[in-house]
Design an enzyme around this catalytic site. Structure first.
Site, mmCIF file in Angstrom:
data_model
loop_
_atom_site.group_PDB
_atom_site.id
_atom_site.type_symbol
_atom_site.label_atom_id
_atom_site.label_comp_id
_atom_site.label_asym_id
_atom_site.label_seq_id
_atom_site.Cartn_x
_atom_site.Cartn_y
_atom_site.Cartn_z
ATOM 1 N N CYS A 2 -41.419 134.074 94.574
ATOM 2 C CA CYS A 2 -40.547 134.207 95.725
ATOM 3 C C CYS A 2 -39.535 133.093 95.739
ATOM 4 O O CYS A 2 -39.730 132.043 95.130
ATOM 5 C CB CYS A 2 -41.351 134.127 97.021
ATOM 6 S SG CYS A 2 -42.564 135.430 97.174
ATOM 7 N N GLY A 28 -37.230 136.896 93.144
ATOM 8 C CA GLY A 28 -37.905 138.035 93.757
ATOM 9 C C GLY A 28 -36.922 139.131 94.095
ATOM 10 O O GLY A 28 -35.922 138.876 94.764
ATOM 11 N N ASN A 103 -43.672 130.687 99.226
ATOM 12 C CA ASN A 103 -43.589 130.843 97.773
ATOM 13 C C ASN A 103 -44.845 130.239 97.167
ATOM 14 O O ASN A 103 -45.107 129.052 97.371
ATOM 15 C CB ASN A 103 -42.332 130.125 97.251
ATOM 16 C CG ASN A 103 -42.271 130.057 95.725
ATOM 17 O OD1 ASN A 103 -41.687 129.140 95.172
ATOM 18 N ND2 ASN A 103 -42.856 131.016 95.043
ATOM 19 N N GLY A 104 -45.571 131.063 96.420
ATOM 20 C CA GLY A 104 -46.816 130.586 95.818
ATOM 21 C C GLY A 104 -47.912 131.587 96.093
ATOM 22 O O GLY A 104 -47.649 132.672 96.606
ATOM 23 N N TYR A 242 -39.171 129.542 82.103
ATOM 24 C CA TYR A 242 -38.649 130.889 82.329
ATOM 25 C C TYR A 242 -38.082 131.127 83.721
ATOM 26 O O TYR A 242 -37.038 131.739 83.879
ATOM 27 C CB TYR A 242 -39.765 131.918 82.090
ATOM 28 C CG TYR A 242 -39.468 133.304 82.624
ATOM 29 C CD1 TYR A 242 -38.624 134.160 81.928
ATOM 30 C CD2 TYR A 242 -40.018 133.754 83.826
ATOM 31 C CE1 TYR A 242 -38.328 135.428 82.410
ATOM 32 C CE2 TYR A 242 -39.730 135.017 84.317
ATOM 33 C CZ TYR A 242 -38.888 135.852 83.605
ATOM 34 O OH TYR A 242 -38.601 137.095 84.097
HETATM 35 P P1 5GP Z 1 -42.705 141.284 76.480
HETATM 36 O O1 5GP Z 1 -42.262 141.428 75.048
HETATM 37 O O2 5GP Z 1 -43.863 140.415 76.612
HETATM 38 O O3 5GP Z 1 -42.898 142.648 77.098
HETATM 39 O O4 5GP Z 1 -41.518 140.640 77.316
HETATM 40 C C1 5GP Z 1 -41.025 139.365 76.995
HETATM 41 C C2 5GP Z 1 -39.843 139.076 77.881
HETATM 42 O O5 5GP Z 1 -40.285 139.018 79.241
HETATM 43 C C3 5GP Z 1 -39.170 137.743 77.605
HETATM 44 O O6 5GP Z 1 -37.784 137.992 77.408
HETATM 45 C C4 5GP Z 1 -39.397 136.917 78.827
HETATM 46 O O7 5GP Z 1 -38.216 136.185 79.163
HETATM 47 C C5 5GP Z 1 -39.709 137.907 79.888
HETATM 48 N N1 5GP Z 1 -40.666 137.405 80.893
HETATM 49 C C6 5GP Z 1 -41.469 136.323 80.824
HETATM 50 N N2 5GP Z 1 -42.206 136.179 81.937
HETATM 51 C C7 5GP Z 1 -41.864 137.170 82.748
HETATM 52 C C8 5GP Z 1 -42.274 137.533 84.071
HETATM 53 O O8 5GP Z 1 -43.108 136.900 84.718
HETATM 54 N N3 5GP Z 1 -41.655 138.626 84.603
HETATM 55 C C9 5GP Z 1 -40.727 139.345 83.911
HETATM 56 N N4 5GP Z 1 -40.172 140.397 84.499
HETATM 57 N N5 5GP Z 1 -40.320 139.024 82.665
HETATM 58 C C10 5GP Z 1 -40.896 137.959 82.094
HETATM 59 MG MG MG Z 2 -36.249 137.061 78.767
#
Ligand code: 5GP
Ligand code: MG
Ligand code: SF4
Length: 459
Positions: A2, A28, A103-104, A242
């Site tokens: 969030c 979010g 948030n958390g 990230y």
């Molecule tokens: P995967 O190949 O594991 O399906 O997706 C990897 C991608 O998901 C990477 O580009 C990364 O930046 C992104 N990613 C990492 N953590 C998260 C997250 O918590 N949520 C979402 N939506 N994407 C994520």
């Molecule tokens: Mg990515």
């Protein structure tokens, strides 16, 4: 996850909050909300599903008068995406209104909720955050900050919070400082935000971080700080890897600097001699790819173009058509890739499904060899503290070795950053960070699981 944003002492508090939420949209996309307190002391709120740009029109924000406001952008897992779980929560108790943006994720929310229900509390959502509202309402403390301190002493887990009690704005971080929260200044007004990029958009300057275990109260009597007992710091390292925006400062450090340093360290640990070029999977790994290119001397190219307009309206393809989702979001640049040996830098691999689709796209565009480099270690466990990583069964690195992952995603080589390398690269590291999803060292017991539907994390 969030994003939270709050203003005290500005005539257009709700309008500023609306703007701030745009800058926290990446934290979010499920729902957004604003609660403002009018000069007559009446609190009004608006909560909408979807993006800030989809849900909120000027007409929604203009009735929210008054100099004090808080806002929230919420991300949740599928199935719990309902307006009842949107925040800020706005409730009335014997002293007036109480609003909360969280948030958390609390790990003992279910236990606390059961205790409260046994004593007669009625809940209107399935969110963990609602227990904080009840605990504050039940506190016999007089000052708002003491009310919040009473509530926070009973919960465990991650919580950066903005709370309104009457026209007092409270900003707080849990005793381990899990999630970021900063305090800014805009003329005579005080502004609080999950990330500094949201202070930038309203023209506020950064004053300082809210400290781990600190509650800051702002009202007509001025600004007060209450320090609760702290616990060993566990700031979420994934914010740097990230989650946060690269133009933000979180935990007192630049996210851009952190990601570049992660990329440089990755290049030292996992070089790729003989490659022709390096490129990022936009946008989350852009800065890490810059760092990798700087350190390795390889040329940085823009080999993948991301479509930013896919948005939420895109209908998820069926399982059999999995790659279509990747194709709609990313397109490779053939001119750059054809005949080349390339290094693809990404910040993380979660399930591996997106990555596999991307690698197939890169190969179809003519790349001769695809070498993947990841600017964080393998994710081997879920996050209990607010990031929506899936369960162990779905995490590719919890189930396969690095060579097996390389085969499954279809790359010629795969190299991850080490845990030590990641922690040494982030600002103010290596100590004081949570790295549980990478290392398995969880700072708390897992959340209480229930024999009935588990509580949904507000995130
Ligand atoms: P995967 O190949 O594991 O399906 O997706 C990897 C991608 O998901 C990477 O580009 C990364 O930046 C992104 N990613 C990492 N953590 C998260 C997250 O918590 N949520 C979402 N939506 N994407 C994520
Ligand atoms: Mg990515
Ligand atoms: Fe961050 Fe991972 Fe810790 Fe969750 S488990 S708080 S994502 S470092």
């Amino acid at each position: 996850m969030c994003g939270i944003f709050g203003v005290w002492g500005h005539q257009r508090a709700a309008a500023l909050t609306h703007l701030g939420l745009y800058s926290l949209q990446h934290r979010g996309q499920e729902s957004a909300g604003i609660v403002a307190v009018a000069p007559d002391g009446v609190a009004r709120g608006v909560r909408k599903m979807g993006l800030v740009s989809e849900g909120f029109a000027a007409a929604d924000v203009s009735p929210l008068h008054g100099p004090v406001a808080i806002g929230h952008t919420r991300y949740s897992t599928a199935g719990s995406s309902t307006i009842d779980n949107a925040q800020p929560v706005l409730a009335r108790f014997r002293e007036g209104h109480l609003a909360l943006a969280h948030n958390g994720n609390l790990v003992n929310a279910l236990e606390v909720r059961r205790e409260l229900e046994d004593r007669g509390s009625i809940f209107s959502s399935s969110m963990d955050s609602e227990v904080l509202v009840h605990l504050m309402a039940r506190s016999s403390a007089v000052k708002p900050e003491h009310r919040l301190a009473d509530a926070m002493a009973k919960v465990e887990g991650a919580s950066s919070l903005l709370v309104l009690i009457g026209s007092t704005l409270l900003a707080a971080r849990d005793p381990r400082g899990w999630r970021p929260l900063v305090m800014g200044r805009l003329g005579d007004a005080w502004v609080f935000a999950s990330e500094t990029c949201a202070l930038d958009i309203v023209g506020a300057t950064v004053e300082r971080e809210v400290l781990p275990g600190e509650i800051i109260a702002v009202d007509r009597d001025g600004v007060r700080s209450l320090q609760m007992p702290t616990l060993p710091l566990t700031r979420c390292v994934f914010e740097h890897v990230y989650f946060a925006r690269p133009d933000s400062y979180v935990f007192g450090g630049s996210v851009d600097r952190a990601r570049r340093a992660l990329g440089r360290q990755l290049a030292r640990e996992q070089p790729c001699p003989g490659a022709d070029l390096v490129f990022a999977v936009p946008d989350s790994s852009n800065s890490a790819a810059v760092g990798y290119a700087e350190e390795s001397g390889l040329r940085l190219e823009l080999a993948l173009i991301r479509n930013h307009y896919v948005g939420r309206t895109f209908i998820q393809p069926s399982q059999g058509d999995r790659d279509a989702k990747v194709k709609v979001k990313y397109n490779p640049v053939r001119e750059v890739l054809a005949g080349k040996s390339v290094v693809m830098v990404d910040d993380s691999i979660v399930r591996g499904t997106t990555t596999r689709g991307l690698v197939a796209l890169i190969r179809a565009a003519g790349a001769r060899e695809v070498h993947m480099r990841v600017s964080s270690p393998p994710i081997t466990g879920p996050c209990y503290y607010g990031i929506d990583t899936p369960s162990k069964e779905e995490l590719i690195a919890a189930n396969y070795t690095v060579p097996e992952i390389a085969r499954r995603i279809g790359v010629d080589s795969l190299g991850y950053l080490s845990l030590e390398g990641m922690l040494a690269a982030v600002p103010d590291g290596p100590k004081g960070f949570c790295h549980a999803c990478f290392s398995g060292e969880y700072p708390t017991a897992p959340p209480t699981t229930a024999d009935r539907t588990p509580l949904v994390a507000a995130k």
